[in-house]
Design a protein around this motif. Sequence first.
Motif: not given
Length: 281
Positions: A52, A55, A58
């Motif tokens: 997470s 993510r 990015r």
Amino acid sequence: MINLNGELFESENAQIPFNNRGFQYGDALFETIRVINSKIIFWETHYFRLMSSMRLLRMQIPMQFSPEFLEGEILNLIKANHLDNQPTKVKINVSRKAGGLYYPENRNIDYFISCQPLDNPFFTINEDFYEIELFKDHFINSGLLSTLKTNNKLVNILGSIYAKENGYDNCLLLNEKKSVVEFTNANIFLVKGNIIKTPPTSDGCLKGVVREKLIDSIEKTDKFEIQEESISPFELQKADEMFLTNAILGIKPISKYRKKEYKNTVAKELLGKLNAQARLA
């Protein structure tokens, strides 16, 4: 031995390039994990926190980065270092591949895994005298980015240096709203009666794995009530107990803050619950 992008190198030969983005821009994450007898403690939680976080920053997550793949990489490294039957601290570093600051299309990553032995297989209470102070020279920003284990830890580092220079064992960090956020290397919990309080992640505290496990454990008891609320510095001297938590220390009771000295009864009780979770993880 060190794992660099899936290849094992002797520690003295393990090198990252000068233009590594973690070094150049702090464009990197890390995850610190405890392994006991080749069993990764709280692996699922560590894995999903890492994914997470990648993510959110990015980063491009490689297709092979499944829980099974990374677990295999960790255990192979431990075996290569002959630590199979010894408690081990493992650190995973992930950084975006080399490139300039203004190349947002460069989202692929490099990863590095290292390990070192630990003294104890499970979490133990260290009752050595432990005195802390507030660090007020710089502040943690409240918000989502501060909850990640990134390489941007200057406030934590300066707080640690301040503690060392002034004869303290650790320092508490504040956010820009002057709320207590965390220790330089751990989350904070306060105990007052049957209320156990810890700052919410919205205040900027690290989203610690042991913090999460301890909150889950406390929520299942009838004896204590957990509150995720902002902590004022004025509350510190009113508490019955204060302790810190992280993935390596587990729970560490605080002995003294300014003129206030604390007990460690609840910390000892919660440590048993944390070790029970670790055995079942």
